[in-house]
Design a protein around this motif. Structure first.
Motif, PDB file in Angstrom:
ATOM      1  N   ALA A 218     -12.715 -63.605 -53.362  1.00  0.00           N
ATOM      2  CA  ALA A 218     -13.580 -64.525 -54.105  1.00  0.00           C
ATOM      3  C   ALA A 218     -12.911 -65.874 -54.308  1.00  0.00           C
ATOM      4  O   ALA A 218     -13.563 -66.928 -54.216  1.00  0.00           O
ATOM      5  CB  ALA A 218     -13.960 -63.905 -55.444  1.00  0.00           C
ATOM      6  N   ALA A 219     -11.610 -65.873 -54.576  1.00  0.00           N
ATOM      7  CA  ALA A 219     -10.896 -67.129 -54.782  1.00  0.00           C
ATOM      8  C   ALA A 219     -10.867 -67.955 -53.498  1.00  0.00           C
ATOM      9  O   ALA A 219     -11.008 -69.189 -53.540  1.00  0.00           O
ATOM     10  CB  ALA A 219      -9.469 -66.847 -55.262  1.00  0.00           C
TER      11      ALA A 219
ATOM     12  N   SER B 167     -14.337 -69.509 -53.004  1.00  0.00           N
ATOM     13  CA  SER B 167     -14.568 -70.591 -53.954  1.00  0.00           C
ATOM     14  C   SER B 167     -13.788 -71.853 -53.587  1.00  0.00           C
ATOM     15  O   SER B 167     -14.240 -72.972 -53.833  1.00  0.00           O
ATOM     16  CB  SER B 167     -14.188 -70.150 -55.366  1.00  0.00           C
TER      17      SER B 167
ATOM     18  N   ARG C   3     -20.914 -66.832 -47.374  1.00  0.00           N
ATOM     19  CA  ARG C   3     -20.517 -68.141 -47.913  1.00  0.00           C
ATOM     20  C   ARG C   3     -19.244 -68.702 -47.291  1.00  0.00           C
ATOM     21  O   ARG C   3     -18.870 -69.838 -47.569  1.00  0.00           O
ATOM     22  CB  ARG C   3     -20.334 -68.035 -49.432  1.00  0.00           C
TER      23      ARG C   3
ATOM     24  N   SER D 241     -18.814 -78.054 -48.517  1.00  0.00           N
ATOM     25  CA  SER D 241     -18.470 -77.209 -49.662  1.00  0.00           C
ATOM     26  C   SER D 241     -19.077 -75.833 -49.469  1.00  0.00           C
ATOM     27  O   SER D 241     -20.163 -75.703 -48.900  1.00  0.00           O
ATOM     28  CB  SER D 241     -18.970 -77.829 -50.951  1.00  0.00           C
TER      29      SER D 241
ATOM     30  N   VAL E 270     -22.585 -71.599 -53.234  1.00  0.00           N
ATOM     31  CA  VAL E 270     -22.333 -70.745 -54.398  1.00  0.00           C
ATOM     32  C   VAL E 270     -23.652 -70.369 -55.042  1.00  0.00           C
ATOM     33  O   VAL E 270     -24.692 -70.944 -54.754  1.00  0.00           O
ATOM     34  CB  VAL E 270     -21.419 -71.463 -55.411  1.00  0.00           C
TER      35      VAL E 270
END
Length: 266
Positions: free
Chosen positions: A38-39, A42, A110, A263, A266
């Motif tokens: 997840a990090a 992100s 993502r 980017s 999210v």
């Protein structure tokens, strides 16, 4: 034969790839954990994870053959069921061992994802190839995101070519001297030279950055294969590594993203 990397590989090399996720023990993010993945997502990085096979045929996201280093358990991962492994705590992170299905759902398309299929036979040949590859192929068939697979074992990559021909594939390699001593010298040389890259339809390779470039890696890049490198641990080393590679696989520091890198969603 000359070919260009498919879109999934182009996306993979567009940003640095976080080795086993963006792990940081001080922050409680264990390698190959949900938090580490997840990090990385992100932060806008690509994500590399490892998979091993449970006793009942599930693809578990874990690097080692044994549980000793990253859990309070001992023994071989492949001797435990997926349910037991899913209840096995990772030391220092407050998590348990995830399945590949869980990580795919977490990423949710993502970020570019590369799945390293760990050798199950211990000899980097056809031994042990089949069950893990079949499970990975089944899980990835329903994943809508950008994903590639790779392995140190060319036989594993060949199996993925048969099981999931639409997925982009890569071979992982290093200098011949760095392979286990129990692998015959001739085989170690062939692995280091990635002699089977064309035969298994590899669209990319990932090579130990300390050995780059080699005549063979230059030749494969000239043929259109993308070049990842592993595992870079500092900005200074990154500058050296990128002389022979298109993108980094990194850990332990935060490499810069390209200015034109979009980017993450999210």
């Amino acid at each position: 034969m000359t070919w260009a990397p498919p879109p999934s590989v182009a996306a993979l090399v567009a940003a640095p790839v976080a080795h086993r996720g963006l792990h940081d023990p001080k922050a409680g993010r264990v390698e190959n954990s949900r938090a580490a993945v997840a990090a990385a997502v992100s932060a806008g990085y690509g994500v590399e994870i490892d998979v091993q096979l449970s006793a009942d045929g599930e693809a578990m996201v874990f690097h080692d053959e044994t549980l000793d280093r990253l859990t309070r358990e001992t023994g071989l991962l492949r001797e435990r069921t997926a349910a037991a492994l899913s209840d096995t705590a990772l030391t220092g992170g407050g998590e348990t061992i995830p399945t590949l299905g869980e990580i795919l759902a977490l990423v949710g398309g993502r970020a570019p994802l590369v799945v390293e299929i760990k050798d199950q036979g211990g000899t980097l040949d056809g031994a042990g190839v089949g069950p893990l590859e079949a499970r990975v192929a089944a899980l990835l068939s329903g994943h809508g995101g950008t994903v590639s697979v790779m392995s140190f074992n060319p036989a594993s990559v060949a199996a993925m070519a048969r099981l999931a021909p639409s997925l982009s594939r890569g071979v992982v390699a290093c200098a011949a001297a760095d392979y286990p001593d129990d692998i015959p010298a001739e085989r170690r040389e062939a692995l280091a030279e990635m002699t089977e890259a064309e035969a298994v339809g590899a669209a990319f390779f990932s090579y130990d950055w300390r050995a780059l470039p080699t005549p063979r890696t230059r030749a494969l890049r000239a043929q259109g294969l993308a070049a990842l490198c592993w595992t870079v641990r500092s900005a200074a080393d990154a500058e050296l590594a990128l002389r022979g590679a298109d993108a980094l696989t990194f850990e332990g520091f935060a490499p810069e993203l390209r200015a034109d890198r979009p980017s993450p969603r999210v």
